[in-house]
Design a protein around this motif. Sequence first.
Motif, mmCIF file in Angstrom:
data_model
loop_
_atom_site.group_PDB
_atom_site.id
_atom_site.type_symbol
_atom_site.label_atom_id
_atom_site.label_comp_id
_atom_site.label_asym_id
_atom_site.label_seq_id
_atom_site.Cartn_x
_atom_site.Cartn_y
_atom_site.Cartn_z
ATOM 1 N N ASP A 161 -42.043 29.708 34.201
ATOM 2 C CA ASP A 161 -41.643 30.224 33.616
ATOM 3 C C ASP A 161 -40.641 31.370 33.780
ATOM 4 O O ASP A 161 -41.045 32.562 32.689
ATOM 5 C CB ASP A 161 -42.563 30.763 32.107
ATOM 6 C CG ASP A 161 -43.578 31.285 33.290
ATOM 7 O OD1 ASP A 161 -43.853 31.597 34.278
ATOM 8 O OD2 ASP A 161 -45.257 31.564 32.686
ATOM 9 N N VAL A 162 -40.618 31.156 34.996
ATOM 10 C CA VAL A 162 -40.011 32.462 35.985
ATOM 11 C C VAL A 162 -37.857 31.811 35.983
ATOM 12 O O VAL A 162 -37.560 31.024 35.560
ATOM 13 C CB VAL A 162 -39.893 32.880 37.244
ATOM 14 C CG1 VAL A 162 -41.385 33.382 36.894
ATOM 15 C CG2 VAL A 162 -40.314 31.935 38.365
ATOM 16 N N PRO A 163 -36.690 33.385 36.365
ATOM 17 C CA PRO A 163 -36.074 32.378 36.435
ATOM 18 C C PRO A 163 -35.674 31.910 37.833
ATOM 19 O O PRO A 163 -36.562 31.873 38.792
ATOM 20 C CB PRO A 163 -35.514 34.166 36.630
ATOM 21 C CG PRO A 163 -35.882 35.267 35.985
ATOM 22 C CD PRO A 163 -37.321 34.818 36.047
ATOM 23 N N VAL A 164 -34.735 30.926 37.031
ATOM 24 C CA VAL A 164 -34.508 30.209 38.289
ATOM 25 C C VAL A 164 -32.847 30.407 39.074
ATOM 26 O O VAL A 164 -32.156 30.350 38.232
ATOM 27 C CB VAL A 164 -34.880 28.430 38.350
ATOM 28 C CG1 VAL A 164 -34.497 27.727 39.407
ATOM 29 C CG2 VAL A 164 -36.081 28.424 37.695
ATOM 30 N N THR A 165 -32.648 31.168 40.159
ATOM 31 C CA THR A 165 -31.101 30.610 40.292
ATOM 32 C C THR A 165 -30.970 29.121 41.927
ATOM 33 O O THR A 165 -31.750 28.394 41.845
ATOM 34 C CB THR A 165 -31.401 32.308 41.450
ATOM 35 O OG1 THR A 165 -31.985 32.183 42.252
ATOM 36 C CG2 THR A 165 -31.464 33.252 40.222
ATOM 37 N N LEU A 166 -29.810 29.442 42.404
ATOM 38 C CA LEU A 166 -29.285 28.400 42.430
ATOM 39 C C LEU A 166 -28.670 29.179 44.376
ATOM 40 O O LEU A 166 -27.568 29.665 44.114
ATOM 41 C CB LEU A 166 -28.505 27.765 42.149
ATOM 42 C CG LEU A 166 -27.621 26.108 42.920
ATOM 43 C CD1 LEU A 166 -28.980 25.330 43.606
ATOM 44 C CD2 LEU A 166 -27.479 25.321 42.133
ATOM 45 N N GLY A 184 -30.049 25.885 32.777
ATOM 46 C CA GLY A 184 -31.146 27.124 32.750
ATOM 47 C C GLY A 184 -30.586 28.125 33.805
ATOM 48 O O GLY A 184 -31.716 28.737 33.646
ATOM 49 N N ILE A 185 -29.969 27.247 35.027
ATOM 50 C CA ILE A 185 -29.419 28.212 36.252
ATOM 51 C C ILE A 185 -29.270 29.845 35.869
ATOM 52 O O ILE A 185 -28.351 29.813 34.947
ATOM 53 C CB ILE A 185 -29.354 28.148 37.505
ATOM 54 C CG1 ILE A 185 -29.804 26.650 37.640
ATOM 55 C CG2 ILE A 185 -28.634 28.600 38.207
ATOM 56 C CD1 ILE A 185 -30.943 26.824 38.189
ATOM 57 N N GLN A 186 -30.109 31.291 35.907
ATOM 58 C CA GLN A 186 -29.295 32.277 35.914
ATOM 59 C C GLN A 186 -28.888 32.671 36.581
ATOM 60 O O GLN A 186 -28.424 34.363 36.280
ATOM 61 C CB GLN A 186 -30.700 32.681 35.738
ATOM 62 C CG GLN A 186 -31.892 32.653 34.480
ATOM 63 C CD GLN A 186 -32.965 33.283 33.275
ATOM 64 O OE1 GLN A 186 -33.016 34.364 33.252
ATOM 65 N NE2 GLN A 186 -34.104 32.204 32.695
ATOM 66 N N ALA A 187 -29.091 32.663 37.589
ATOM 67 C CA ALA A 187 -27.799 32.812 38.723
ATOM 68 C C ALA A 187 -27.005 31.968 40.140
ATOM 69 O O ALA A 187 -27.806 30.867 39.628
ATOM 70 C CB ALA A 187 -28.251 34.614 38.721
ATOM 71 N N LEU A 188 -26.010 32.503 40.175
ATOM 72 C CA LEU A 188 -25.493 31.173 41.013
ATOM 73 C C LEU A 188 -24.777 31.912 42.376
ATOM 74 O O LEU A 188 -23.684 32.774 41.641
ATOM 75 C CB LEU A 188 -24.215 30.505 40.726
ATOM 76 C CG LEU A 188 -23.568 29.054 41.152
ATOM 77 C CD1 LEU A 188 -24.703 28.225 42.315
ATOM 78 C CD2 LEU A 188 -23.101 28.441 41.296
ATOM 79 N N ALA A 189 -25.325 31.933 43.422
ATOM 80 C CA ALA A 189 -24.832 32.676 44.951
ATOM 81 C C ALA A 189 -23.884 31.533 45.521
ATOM 82 O O ALA A 189 -24.277 30.479 45.271
ATOM 83 C CB ALA A 189 -25.799 32.639 45.643
ATOM 84 N N ILE A 190 -22.575 31.541 46.317
ATOM 85 C CA ILE A 190 -21.956 30.753 46.101
ATOM 86 C C ILE A 190 -20.912 31.017 47.592
ATOM 87 O O ILE A 190 -20.923 32.544 48.019
ATOM 88 C CB ILE A 190 -20.606 30.640 45.421
ATOM 89 C CG1 ILE A 190 -21.019 30.196 44.403
ATOM 90 C CG2 ILE A 190 -19.598 29.513 46.596
ATOM 91 C CD1 ILE A 190 -19.379 29.781 43.406
#
Length: 335
Positions: free
Chosen positions: A133-138, A162-168
């Motif tokens: 139940d916490v934010p998930v990022t990728l 539902g990923i809340q931020a994406l680092a590339i």
Amino acid sequence: MRIGPYQLKNNLIVAPMAGVTDRPFRILCKKMGAGMAVSEMVASNSLLYGSEKTRRRANHEGEVDPISVQIVGADPKMLAQAARFNVDNGAQIIDINMGCPAKKICNVMAGSALLQNEPLVKTLLEAVVGAVDVPVTLKIRTGWDKAHRNAISIAKIAESCGIQALAIHGRTRACAYTGHAEYDTIAAVKAEVRIPIIANGDITTPEKAKFVLEHTGADAVMIGRAAQGRPWLFREIAHFMATGEHLPSPAVTEIRDVLVAHLRDLYEFYGEYSGTRIARKHISWYTRGLPGSAHFRHLMNQLPSTEAQMAAVCEFFDLQLERGERLHYGEELAA
């Protein structure tokens, strides 16, 4: 920059780096101006939960919120279990590694190897997002190789899951850390999705950070190797972004004080044996570019104890102070 309920103090993020972004380094970078720091990756293999290394990686005592922990794996159930384990141990954000180019990770179809299997990416992301139940990022790369750049497709999958931020990281897996970061690809991804995008790769100076943010339209930048031995880079970027002016390069006295404090934290965190050995790379990074540093590093790497190591560091900086030296870093430093 906002991730779920967490409003970061700025849009400067410390990249997850295996063997580097431990608790002492994360705390230091946050003190030096970073808005968030992502932990080094934790394997999803539940057999590792009882290991000393895993317990240490899950230790966030004294760390400023938000606490972001990166997990790596290729099995949905195990990755979900790893996410729950870390949330139970204090993680406030779970980050999934689909960017690591290391052979030992890719050979088990984890890290950036997952970019070759978009259906599995979707399954993994759904499993983790549904497990906590916490934010998930990728974190991803632009693709497996230059013939198979699929960052846009992966970003759309991430957003739908539902990923809340994406680092590339602006390179393919095949590129590893060679060549130049593909900022055009990051910009193309940003144009296709609504979730926050974090640009990573070759960000070594305040000017470069400003350029990357403007060129890509990204919401934040992520800095990795350029901060090794140079944690004050975050405050330099923050100051430049706010004022358009440069802070003076750090004086030798400050570099010495930052390093000494960092070493003490490492010794306390890892103990005598591991602390001495882990500290060696940090000492090398802090002292690069200073007169006599190559000879000093050679001798320092042979010292067997924390006491001898600390004495050698203090002696080396005393010599620098006699010369009145300051540190200056150039564009040639890798991100």
